[in-house]
Design a protein around this motif. Structure first.
Motif, PDB file in Angstrom:
ATOM      1  N   UNK A  46       0.835  -1.201   0.000  1.00 58.75           N
ATOM      2  CA  UNK A  46       0.000   0.000   0.000  1.00 58.75           C
ATOM      3  C   UNK A  46       0.868   1.249   0.000  1.00 58.75           C
ATOM      4  N   UNK A  47       1.992   1.202   0.726  1.00 54.51           N
ATOM      5  CA  UNK A  47       2.894   2.352   0.764  1.00 54.51           C
ATOM      6  C   UNK A  47       3.434   2.669  -0.622  1.00 54.51           C
ATOM      7  N   UNK A  48       3.825   1.615  -1.371  1.00 53.88           N
ATOM      8  CA  UNK A  48       4.358   1.831  -2.721  1.00 53.88           C
ATOM      9  C   UNK A  48       3.286   2.357  -3.667  1.00 53.88           C
ATOM     10  N   UNK A  49       2.050   1.887  -3.483  1.00 55.37           N
ATOM     11  CA  UNK A  49       0.975   2.286  -4.382  1.00 55.37           C
ATOM     12  C   UNK A  49       0.509   3.715  -4.134  1.00 55.37           C
ATOM     13  N   UNK A  50       0.531   4.148  -2.872  1.00 57.41           N
ATOM     14  CA  UNK A  50       0.003   5.472  -2.537  1.00 57.41           C
ATOM     15  C   UNK A  50       1.090   6.512  -2.306  1.00 57.41           C
ATOM     16  N   UNK A  51       2.358   6.057  -2.174  1.00 59.12           N
ATOM     17  CA  UNK A  51       3.475   6.953  -1.867  1.00 59.12           C
ATOM     18  C   UNK A  51       3.334   7.577  -0.481  1.00 59.12           C
ATOM     19  N   UNK A  52       2.470   7.011   0.354  1.00 66.84           N
ATOM     20  CA  UNK A  52       2.287   7.465   1.735  1.00 66.84           C
ATOM     21  C   UNK A  52       2.495   6.260   2.649  1.00 66.84           C
ATOM     22  N   UNK A  53       3.329   6.374   3.693  1.00 69.53           N
ATOM     23  CA  UNK A  53       3.569   5.222   4.578  1.00 69.53           C
ATOM     24  C   UNK A  53       2.268   4.722   5.212  1.00 69.53           C
ATOM     25  N   UNK A  54       2.039   3.412   5.114  1.00 68.79           N
ATOM     26  CA  UNK A  54       0.878   2.757   5.711  1.00 68.79           C
ATOM     27  C   UNK A  54       1.337   1.578   6.557  1.00 68.79           C
ATOM     28  N   UNK A  55       0.519   1.247   7.573  1.00 71.64           N
ATOM     29  CA  UNK A  55       0.765   0.061   8.396  1.00 71.64           C
ATOM     30  C   UNK A  55      -0.446  -0.852   8.322  1.00 71.64           C
ATOM     31  N   UNK A  56      -0.213  -2.142   8.551  1.00 75.75           N
ATOM     32  CA  UNK A  56      -1.297  -3.109   8.565  1.00 75.75           C
ATOM     33  C   UNK A  56      -2.114  -2.969   9.845  1.00 75.75           C
ATOM     34  N   UNK A  57      -3.425  -3.024   9.722  1.00 78.64           N
ATOM     35  CA  UNK A  57      -4.306  -3.056  10.881  1.00 78.64           C
ATOM     36  C   UNK A  57      -4.682  -4.492  11.200  1.00 78.64           C
ATOM     37  N   UNK A  58      -4.853  -4.750  12.503  1.00 76.55           N
ATOM     38  CA  UNK A  58      -5.153  -6.110  12.945  1.00 76.55           C
ATOM     39  C   UNK A  58      -6.282  -6.082  13.965  1.00 76.55           C
ATOM     40  N   UNK A  59      -6.963  -7.233  14.118  1.00 75.88           N
ATOM     41  CA  UNK A  59      -8.132  -7.297  14.990  1.00 75.88           C
ATOM     42  C   UNK A  59      -7.975  -8.234  16.179  1.00 75.88           C
ATOM     43  N   UNK A  60      -7.371  -9.379  15.985  1.00 76.14           N
ATOM     44  CA  UNK A  60      -7.338 -10.365  17.068  1.00 76.14           C
ATOM     45  C   UNK A  60      -6.481  -9.871  18.224  1.00 76.14           C
ATOM     46  N   UNK A  61      -6.725 -10.446  19.412  1.00 73.79           N
ATOM     47  CA  UNK A  61      -6.055  -9.985  20.629  1.00 73.79           C
ATOM     48  C   UNK A  61      -4.721 -10.691  20.789  1.00 73.79           C
ATOM     49  N   UNK A  62      -3.715 -10.289  20.005  1.00 75.03           N
ATOM     50  CA  UNK A  62      -2.400 -10.920  20.044  1.00 75.03           C
ATOM     51  C   UNK A  62      -1.310  -9.876  20.247  1.00 75.03           C
ATOM     52  N   UNK A  63      -0.157 -10.349  20.711  1.00 79.36           N
ATOM     53  CA  UNK A  63       1.006  -9.497  20.938  1.00 79.36           C
ATOM     54  C   UNK A  63       0.631  -8.279  21.772  1.00 79.36           C
ATOM     55  N   UNK A  64      -0.096  -8.540  22.844  1.00 78.56           N
ATOM     56  CA  UNK A  64      -0.537  -7.490  23.752  1.00 78.56           C
ATOM     57  C   UNK A  64       0.471  -7.344  24.888  1.00 78.56           C
ATOM     58  N   UNK A  65       0.835  -6.106  25.194  1.00 80.45           N
ATOM     59  CA  UNK A  65       1.673  -5.836  26.361  1.00 80.45           C
ATOM     60  C   UNK A  65       0.778  -5.289  27.467  1.00 80.45           C
ATOM     61  N   UNK A  66       0.755  -5.986  28.593  1.00 77.46           N
ATOM     62  CA  UNK A  66      -0.046  -5.578  29.739  1.00 77.46           C
ATOM     63  C   UNK A  66       0.885  -5.117  30.856  1.00 77.46           C
ATOM     64  N   UNK A  67       0.603  -3.934  31.382  1.00 79.67           N
ATOM     65  CA  UNK A  67       1.361  -3.402  32.513  1.00 79.67           C
ATOM     66  C   UNK A  67       0.449  -3.357  33.734  1.00 79.67           C
ATOM     67  N   UNK A  68       0.941  -3.902  34.845  1.00 81.73           N
ATOM     68  CA  UNK A  68       0.203  -3.916  36.101  1.00 81.73           C
ATOM     69  C   UNK A  68       0.827  -2.952  37.091  1.00 81.73           C
ATOM     70  N   UNK A  69      -0.014  -2.210  37.802  1.00 85.12           N
ATOM     71  CA  UNK A  69       0.436  -1.433  38.951  1.00 85.12           C
ATOM     72  C   UNK A  69      -0.329  -1.960  40.157  1.00 85.12           C
ATOM     73  N   UNK A  70       0.391  -2.569  41.097  1.00 84.45           N
ATOM     74  CA  UNK A  70      -0.229  -3.231  42.244  1.00 84.45           C
ATOM     75  C   UNK A  70       0.069  -2.428  43.502  1.00 84.45           C
ATOM     76  N   UNK A  71      -0.966  -2.009  44.185  1.00 87.31           N
ATOM     77  CA  UNK A  71      -0.843  -1.228  45.413  1.00 87.31           C
ATOM     78  C   UNK A  71      -0.524  -2.170  46.570  1.00 87.31           C
ATOM     79  N   UNK A  72       0.650  -1.991  47.170  1.00 82.44           N
ATOM     80  CA  UNK A  72       1.038  -2.797  48.322  1.00 82.44           C
ATOM     81  C   UNK A  72       1.184  -1.965  49.569  1.00 82.44           C
TER      82      UNK A  72
END
Length: 337
Positions: free
Chosen positions: A72-98
Motif C-alpha cells: 500500500x505504501x508503494x501504491x500510494x506513496x504514503x507510509x501505511x501500516x497493517x491493521x489487525x483485529x485479534x487480541x495478540x502481541x498485547x503488552x499488559x502493565x500492572x500497577x499493584x498497590x502494596x
C-alpha cells in the motif's frame, strides 16, 4: 477525608505457605475462568491483535516499522501500516498497590490477597503467543519492578513474589519519634508506569484508590491526572479492592480504629447508631468519589470485594465489556461497567 479502618484479621489463606496459596489460586483461576481462557474471544478486554483488517496511514512514534504495509505504501506513496483485529502481541502493565491500607481484611481474603487474585486473573486472561506482562508493585521500601515478559513461568514468579512480599505496617504516631521517608504512593507509581509503557497496550491498576483522596469532593486526587494521560494511549482497567468493614461498622461495642497510612488511633463506641450511620454515609460518599474520579480518567472500573465471589465478578465484567465492544457504533457504550 481518609477513614480509619479496624485492625485487620489474619485470613485463613495467609496460614498457607506461598507455594500452596499459589497452587490454590492457579486452580481457582483456571477452573472458574476456563470458558474465558479457551473461548472464542481470548483476552481480558477487546483490543488490537494480529488478524489482518486493512491498512491505515503510519503514525510516527506510535506504530512499529515491522508492521509497515509496503504494498500500500508503494501504491500510494504514503507510509501505511497493517491493521489487525485479534487480541495478540498485547503488552499488559500492572500497577499493584502494596501500601498499608491493603493489609486489611475481615472476610475470607484480605485486600492484599484479593489483589493477588486479580493479578492472577489478569495474567491468565491476557496470556497468549507473543503477549507480555510487566508489573510495578508499590511497597513501603520503594517500587519493585518486573520487566514485561511472556510465559507462564514469568507470571508464576510475579505471583510468588507478591505472596511472599513482607507486609506493610502503619507508621507510629507517637510523639518524639522520627518518621521514615515517605513511601511511594499511587501517583508515583502511575507516573513511573507512564514513563515506561511506551507501546500501546493494556494498563491494569489494582488498588483501593484511597491514596491522596481529597477531603473536598470537588478537588481531584493526585493520581487522577496521570491515569487520564495513560487512558489516552492505553486501555486502562482500574480494579478497586474494598472490604465490607470499610463500608459499614458492625455493632460490637468499643473498638479501636487505625488509619493504616498514618498510624493514628481512635477509640469509638459502635453501639451508637448515629455514629454507624454517619460512618456508612461517609464511606459511601468516599467510594462514589473514587468512582467519579475513575470515570473522569477514562478507565474501565471493576470493583471487587473481599466478601464477594471475585472470579464471578471478573467473568461478568469481561462478558459485559465484550458485549459493549460488539454493540453497533451508534449505541452509547459508557466508561465503566
Amino acid at each position: 477525608m481518609r477513614r480509619a479502618t479496624v485492625a485487620p484479621v489474619d485470613p485463613g489463606l495467609a496460614e498457607l505457605a506461598p507455594d500452596q496459596r499459589l497452587r490454590r489460586l492457579e486452580l481457582t483461576v483456571t477452573r472458574r475462568l476456563n470458558g474465558l481462557l479457551h473461548g472464542q474471544y481470548r483476552g481480558l478486554l477487546p483490543g488490537p491483535g494480529s488478524e489482518p483488517s486493512g491498512s491505515r496511514e503510519y503514525r510516527p512514534g506510535e506504530d512499529e516499522v515491522r508492521r509497515m504495509d509496503w504494498a500500500v505504501t508503494a501504491r500510494t506513496a504514503v507510509p501505511h501500516v497493517r491493521q489487525v483485529d485479534a487480541d495478540r502481541e498485547l503488552t499488559t502493565w500492572l500497577l499493584v498497590d502494596g501500601s498499608a491500607s491493603m493489609e486489611f481484611g475481615t472476610a475470607e481474603l484480605d485486600k492484599r490477597e484479593l489483589a493477588v487474585a486479580a493479578v492472577a486473573a489478569v495474567g491468565f486472561l491476557t496470556a497468549g503467543v507473543g503477549n507480555r506482562l510487566g508489573a510495578q508493585v508499590l511497597r513501603a521500601d520503594g517500587v519493585r519492578r518486573f520487566p514485561a515478559r511472556s510465559g507462564r513461568t514469568h507470571l508464576l514468579a510475579l505471583l510468588r513474589a507478591l505472596l511472599a512480599a513482607p507486609r506493610a505496617t502503619a507508621p507510629t504516631d507517637r510523639p518524639g519519634r522520627g518518621r521514615a521517608a515517605r513511601p511511594p504512593d499511587l501517583a508515583d507509581g502511575l507516573d513511573a508506569l507512564h514513563r515506561i509503557a511506551n507501546r500501546r497496550g493494556l494498563v491494569v491498576v489494582v488498588s483501593d484508590f484511597l491514596d491522596g483522596l481529597p477531603d473536598d469532593p470537588g478537588q481531584t486526587a493526585p493520581w487522577e491526572r496521570t491515569m487520564r494521560r495513560l487512558a489516552v494511549r492505553h486501555q486502562v482497567l482500574a480494579i478497586e479492592v474494598t472490604d465490607p468493614r470499610e463500608l459499614e461498622l458492625p455493632d460490637v461495642g468499643l473498638i479501636t480504629l487505625v488509619d493504616p497510612e498514618t498510624g493514628r488511633h481512635r477509640e469509638v463506641c459502635t453501639s451508637d447508631r448515629g455514629l454507624r450511620e454517619r460512618y456508612a454515609e461517609a464511606a459511601a460518599a468516599q467510594r462514589e468519589q473514587v468512582h467519579q474520579a475513575l470515570r473522569r480518567s477514562g478507565a474501565t472500573h471493576l470493583p471487587l470485594r473481599t466478601d464477594g465471589d471475585w472470579s464471578a465478578d471478573i467473568v461478568r465484567h469481561v462478558h459485559a465489556q465484550r458485549r459493549l465492544a460488539a454493540a453497533p457504533v451508534g449505541r452509547p457504550r459508557g466508561g465503566a461497567a
